[in-house]
Design a protein around this motif. Structure first.
Motif, short mmCIF file in Angstrom:
data_model
loop_
_atom_site.label_atom_id
_atom_site.label_comp_id
_atom_site.label_asym_id
_atom_site.label_seq_id
_atom_site.Cartn_x
_atom_site.Cartn_y
_atom_site.Cartn_z
N PRO A 43 1.00 -5.73 8.76
CA PRO A 43 2.58 -5.90 8.19
C PRO A 43 3.06 -7.36 7.15
CG PRO A 43 2.13 -6.02 10.41
CD PRO A 43 0.62 -5.56 10.19
N VAL A 44 3.99 -6.59 6.19
CA VAL A 44 4.17 -7.37 5.06
C VAL A 44 5.40 -7.85 5.07
CG1 VAL A 44 4.67 -6.70 2.71
CG2 VAL A 44 2.97 -5.72 3.39
N ALA A 45 6.46 -7.02 6.31
CA ALA A 45 7.63 -7.88 6.30
C ALA A 45 8.18 -7.10 7.11
CB ALA A 45 8.82 -7.35 5.04
N LYS A 46 9.21 -7.36 8.15
CA LYS A 46 9.90 -6.73 9.34
C LYS A 46 9.50 -5.23 9.89
CE LYS A 46 13.98 -6.78 12.29
NZ LYS A 46 15.15 -7.15 12.69
N THR A 47 9.44 -4.66 8.46
CA THR A 47 9.86 -2.87 8.47
C THR A 47 8.78 -2.91 8.00
OG1 THR A 47 11.72 -3.18 7.08
CG2 THR A 47 12.64 -3.03 8.99
N VAL A 48 8.12 -3.24 6.58
CA VAL A 48 7.24 -2.94 5.98
C VAL A 48 5.62 -3.28 6.44
CG1 VAL A 48 6.10 -3.15 3.36
CG2 VAL A 48 8.64 -3.44 3.67
N ARG A 49 4.76 -1.74 6.57
CA ARG A 49 3.99 -1.91 7.43
C ARG A 49 2.96 -0.52 6.04
NH1 ARG A 49 6.53 -4.60 9.75
NH2 ARG A 49 6.27 -5.18 11.99
N TRP A 50 3.24 -0.37 4.46
CA TRP A 50 2.71 1.03 3.37
C TRP A 50 2.81 0.29 2.76
CZ3 TRP A 50 0.98 5.31 5.82
CH2 TRP A 50 0.89 6.33 6.53
N ARG A 51 1.88 0.80 1.93
CA ARG A 51 2.09 -0.39 0.13
C ARG A 51 1.64 1.34 -0.15
NH1 ARG A 51 -3.34 -0.58 -1.45
NH2 ARG A 51 -4.28 -1.02 -0.02
N VAL A 52 2.09 0.60 -1.74
CA VAL A 52 2.15 2.35 -3.23
C VAL A 52 0.62 2.10 -3.56
CG1 VAL A 52 3.23 3.27 -4.69
CG2 VAL A 52 4.44 2.29 -2.92
N VAL A 53 0.15 2.75 -3.13
CA VAL A 53 -1.56 3.14 -4.02
C VAL A 53 -1.14 3.10 -5.76
CG1 VAL A 53 -3.53 3.92 -3.62
CG2 VAL A 53 -2.39 3.01 -1.78
N GLU A 54 -0.32 4.79 -5.61
CA GLU A 54 -0.34 4.49 -6.86
C GLU A 54 0.70 5.64 -6.90
OE1 GLU A 54 -2.79 8.26 -8.28
OE2 GLU A 54 -3.54 8.65 -6.65
N ILE A 55 0.60 6.15 -8.78
CA ILE A 55 2.90 7.28 -8.33
C ILE A 55 1.84 8.73 -8.88
CG2 ILE A 55 4.21 7.25 -10.32
CD1 ILE A 55 4.36 4.29 -9.72
N VAL A 56 1.90 9.57 -8.67
CA VAL A 56 1.24 10.49 -8.45
C VAL A 56 2.27 11.43 -9.16
CG1 VAL A 56 0.72 12.86 -7.89
CG2 VAL A 56 0.67 11.08 -6.96
N THR A 57 3.94 11.41 -9.66
CA THR A 57 3.97 12.00 -10.87
C THR A 57 5.73 11.12 -10.81
OG1 THR A 57 5.67 13.27 -8.67
CG2 THR A 57 3.67 14.42 -10.48
N ARG A 58 5.87 10.95 -12.11
CA ARG A 58 7.03 10.22 -12.27
C ARG A 58 8.65 11.24 -12.45
NH1 ARG A 58 7.40 4.65 -12.71
NH2 ARG A 58 5.28 3.58 -13.54
N ALA A 59 10.09 10.70 -11.60
CA ALA A 59 10.41 11.17 -11.82
C ALA A 59 11.13 11.22 -13.71
CB ALA A 59 12.17 10.27 -11.70
N LYS A 60 11.94 12.72 -13.86
CA LYS A 60 11.81 13.41 -15.10
C LYS A 60 14.07 12.77 -15.72
CE LYS A 60 9.16 17.59 -14.51
NZ LYS A 60 9.49 18.57 -14.46
#
Length: 88
Positions: free
Chosen positions: A71-88
Motif C-alpha cells: 500500500p502506497v496510499a489509502k487507495t493505491v496498491r499498484w504501480r506503473v511498470v511500463e507504458i506499452v503504447t502512448r496515446a495518439k
C-alpha cells in the motif's frame, strides 16, 4: 522453505488503459476482462478501475502495464511498470 518465499514474491501484473491522470502521482487504470458465461456461453465483459502510482509519466489514453505492490496510499496498491503504447 524456498518454495514459500518464491510464491510470496510472485506479484500480479495486469495491462490496462489510463482513464485519468488528474492526481499528482497517481493514475486510474481501467482493466477489462472477457469470459464466457457459465450457462449460456455468451461473452461477458467486466471492468475494474484500479489506482496506480505513476512514476513513469503515463498520461490519459496510454496503455500501461501495472504491478501489485505494498500500500502506497489509502487507495493505491499498484504501480506503473511500463507504458506499452502512448496515446495518439
Amino acid at each position: 522453505m524456498t518454495e514459500s518465499v518464491d510464491t510470496r514474491r510472485r506479484r500480479k501484473v495486469r495491462q490496462g488503459l489510463v482513464t485519468s491522470d488528474k492526481m499528482d502521482k497517481t493514475v486510474t487504470v481501467l482493466l477489462e476482462r472477457r469470459f464466457a458465461h457459465a450457462v449460456y456461453s455468451k461473452q461477458i465483459t467486466r471492468t475494474t478501475k484500479l489506482k496506480a502510482r505513476n512514476d513513469k509519466g503515463a498520461k490519459e489514453g496510454d496503455v500501461v502495464r501495472i504491478m501489485e505492490t505494498r500500500p502506497v496510499a489509502k487507495t493505491v496498491r499498484w504501480r506503473v511498470v511500463e507504458i506499452v503504447t502512448r496515446a495518439k
